[in-house]
Design a protein around this motif. Sequence first.
Motif: not given
Lengths: 534, 696
Positions: B172-183
């Motif tokens: 499973x890949x979890x990829x949310x918008x702006x996750x680099x800024x807040x995981x």
Amino acid sequence: MTTTFDPLRIRLYLGLFCSICEEMGTILERSSFSPNIKERRDFSCALFDAKGDLLAQAAHIPVHLGSAQRSVQATLQKFKLNPGDMVILNDPYQGGTHLPDLTLIAPVFDPESPLSHGPSFYVANRAHHSDIGGKTPGSLPLSTKIEEEGLRLGPTLLIQNHQVHDETVQQIIGKSRTPEERQGDLLAQVSANKLGQKRITEYLKRYGLKVLKKQSQELQAYAETMMRQVISQIPDEEYHFEDYLEAPLTLPERDPLEDQLIHLGVKITIQGHEATIDFSDTAKQVPSSLNTVLAVTEAATLYVFRSISEEDFPVNAGCLKPLRIIAPQGCLLNAKPPAAVSAGNVETSQRIVDLLFGALSKALPERIPAASCGSMNNICIGGNFPFSDKKFSYYETIAGGQGALPWKKGAHATHTHMTNTRNTPIEALEHAYPFRIERYALREKSGGRGKFRGGNGLVRDYRLIQEAQVTVISERRIYPPYGLAGGGDGAMGENLLIREGKIEHLAGKFSLSAKPNDLIRISTPGGGGHGRLA
Amino acid sequence: MEKSSKKPGLWIGIDTGGTFTDLIIMEFSPEDPENTGKTHIVKVPSTPQNPAKAILNGLNKVEAFQKKRKNYGLCHIIHGSTVATNAILERRGAKTALITTRGFRDILAIGRQTRPDLYKLDSERPPPLISRKDSYEVSERILATGEINQEIDSKDLNKVCEAICRGKYQSVAVCLLHAYANPSHETRIANALGKSFQKNALEDLVPQISLSSKILPQFREFERFSTTVLSAYVQPVMTHYLHHLYENIQNQNEKSLKLTVMRSDGGQFPLHEAQEKPLHTVLSGPAGGIIGSKKIAENAGFENIITFDMGGTSTDVSLLPQEILKTQESEINGMPIRLPMIDIHTVGAGGGSLVRVDKAGALRVGPESAGAHPGPICYGEGKELTLTDIHLFLGRLDPKFFLGGKLILDTDSVQLKMQKMAKRLRTSSHELAQIALELAELRMEQAIRVISIERGYDPRDFTLICFGGAGGLHCVNLARRLLIPRILIPPHPGGLSAYGMLFSDLSQWKTKTLLLASNAIDYEELRERVEGIFEEIKQPIADEGIPPEKILTMGFLEMRYIGQSFELSVPLSRDFIKHFHQLHQIRYGYCDEEKPTEIVNIFCEASGARKKPSLPYLGALEPKEGKKFLKTERKTTCFYDGKKYTMPIYFRNNLYPGSSWEGPALITEYSATSFMPPGCYARVDRWGNMIIELKD
């Protein structure tokens, strides 16, 4: 044909000249500031012979194919350039295309020849700047006259005898809403030309002028042979087609459909190795920005013929020779002042492609695709940053569906034909501008039905968090992209405003003052389908 | 821990290639501080269905590994693997699901909206690895600042967790918008998934979870999503493979075994990390070649090198101005991977490049290739002329000693085809051959220009390191075109990748998006942030037994002028802004010190120098008695620049340190041939390198 070429070595010459253009392009792409240049790759770099005829070009976007030749020729009519000079222009009626495209031209002198012989070659590059001072932010206002579209410059010396003309620079950046960006882009353009000059000078030293001149002529002969070869595959006959653009000042609920449509007609006559492309049956220029100058009409025509060739071939002055393009002055496709032309490059150029492919589909039914999305779905958002006087100006184009091919379905959400824009990453634009994207998705079932389906368009939702001016120029909102061979049309695009829960349908071209929390939804057209469903 | 044992040990570099698996084995003994033990080279056919099989076959051929095993202590295997690469290319990865922010499940399908080829009417991006039905959306939203705009909708999350449990996914890949800024949202989803896997007792089929904030905490959603999804897609495959490989090697011998894995950026990492970050291995083979080139060149006294690796379908070039340059802009099969890799530039010119006449009647070479099948005409099955055929025609391949004599080349068919094409072009076969080579060499020259002259480096300051089967046939001409003064052809040019793996270091890196104006942060604060990252990445290296004082760290800032889209990497120093302007001047021909700059990412790297073998020393430069003269196998005729020459053929195996000779000459070895035209001189150095000097 007057000249022939050395079939053994011609690709060597081509490799040498093209690599210069490519290298110039690398500088422009990687060090420029306008999203149009660095992301859209809306630029081109080219080399010209002493007469100003195109020799080689790296066109990263097809709408520039062959068109810088007119800029160089307009420059030569006005100036006799000396070493250390560089000319700038953007006037569509003096060698340009539309105002945001700034073209820089520089001469190259042979170190062995006396100066009085004049330049042996020219280099030029053209790049789309994001704001040139039009009446609304971004480079595409809803204009009716060219005066509203921003600064207009005929051939003007930007650099003379190695000295930059400050007034010219001030004139350009002073008009723009984003002057720092303009200055950075101009610097990148000057650098690219200087590199081109340096590389040609190196070749002149290595091979000598005589050799390079001969190679130049052969390159033009080679491209001409290629073009003749492409044309000769089309059966000798007359091919007709018609299609429509959408007038901006009409309203769907008020005006009958025929008043909202602008007619484009073409007759292609193939005779052996030559083609006449006659646009006489096309509407007169209109009081909107959809007009084009001949350079754009030529570029779209060149694109069509190049893309039906099974082999890649160089575009230069040679390949225009077997094509005779007729577009009466004052018609939509060969406009005269004061016609506005800013959307001609982005929207009308796509329709010319649809028109020509439509005609050729009768000649080459096994090669020609159904109509693609047919619009670049241009959106400009401009205003002030929150709690600040600083202005922002955002411009982007949104892809649609690709037309189905006679052998395969069309691709989804892809920029087609005259453009190949990369999108701005959502995470980059939310970092830079005061609005958010709430949805960026494929638009289901928007591709035309058929044996092979057209590609789906896109849906993009913009949520405003600040007051801003939103301008959209889009096409295929009331007249759909055609299917072929019994395939269905692609779905038309749709522009919506959702304000306080109420949905309002917007025209294909609009400019509105958006309020915080407004949602603008752009749904782009799908591609046409190909073949009857079994 | 790197144990110090009294028993001699083994270093083994293994490179799994498409056709062959290469093993380089070096023995080391604690009594020999120079570590100049014996070197063995084993080449076995690859077994793509189960790559471990070829490795085991190869190991079985190593005497030291088998019979005398009791005499050996530690055995350290460094492995470059194509398992992840092939899983992607052949789309044989794990069944993978994507979880993303509501409204964005099509990000992979949309890509950057572009088509790969401007003038092909059916040009299309590769379809995404995860289809729409395996892509799930959760309502939530994080902003560019890292601020939470909308909390995760727990109902949504529960539904998605259930669907994933039902879906029999392996990954499973979890990829949310702006996750680099807040995981935090990605982490919450991972936890929820973990719980629901437990609750549903998936037991042996627990899917692996990959978070975009962990794999690549950098902005630009498509590239981050693509990298994360690729990683998730290959992870189960790679985990299984490495586990299987380790067990099998361990089963064959009970000595102390250590297995590390080569990465695309030239570093290596322990097995368990390779299982977690499999995507880091996709270009490990070529990386081994670059590391090997650097080691060999340094040893021979050359610091600035350009590597030139010409194979059957393409040519790889890379520039090393005393250091290895890296890039994050790479892709596999049209899908971007934003992980650091050695900056290798590839062009479509190889031995199999087609030589043909186009529709306007002009001669063209490549980029189309005859590939492995049908291959060149002279191999027996090809129908169209290739560069390899041209070389044979010009006398630059020995028809009787190709692949050690295993393949007799068909000269007659080539000549016939050449005559036909030459007639069509109204020229002689010889001229045709010569121009065809020039066309191919022009493309290679331009590839080297792109990485050298276009980036502000002068090829005259570099040595060309040439390897790959066909490189030796073009290297002299290429060096002449670019004024490169010298060429080095290492011994065993075919096994250089495996060889290089023995010399790579254990390393770690971490990148973090900053997106801050350069004047908004001072050097001290940057230093502090970088030190924090260093502490994090030094630990895993220390865990492998490298003493802290042997761990080197480097910090880089990826910078641009505010408003640009591409960054330049500048080492962190007090003068980083000044260095950025200078670098911009070199790369793009201008800079503006008044213009504001910004720092997009911080990039940190730590590397720990392992104990490594030394290069085998073949002896003094004085040729041994009786070997003073070069043994000429045969003479042959060749054509160069329109002239006919008679030249000797030398076997590489019969060349010794101190041997020297001049062109024209042909040097043949098992998997490569080198051609020296008239006017250049060659010698063999004490490590067995062939060095060709072009200066007159």
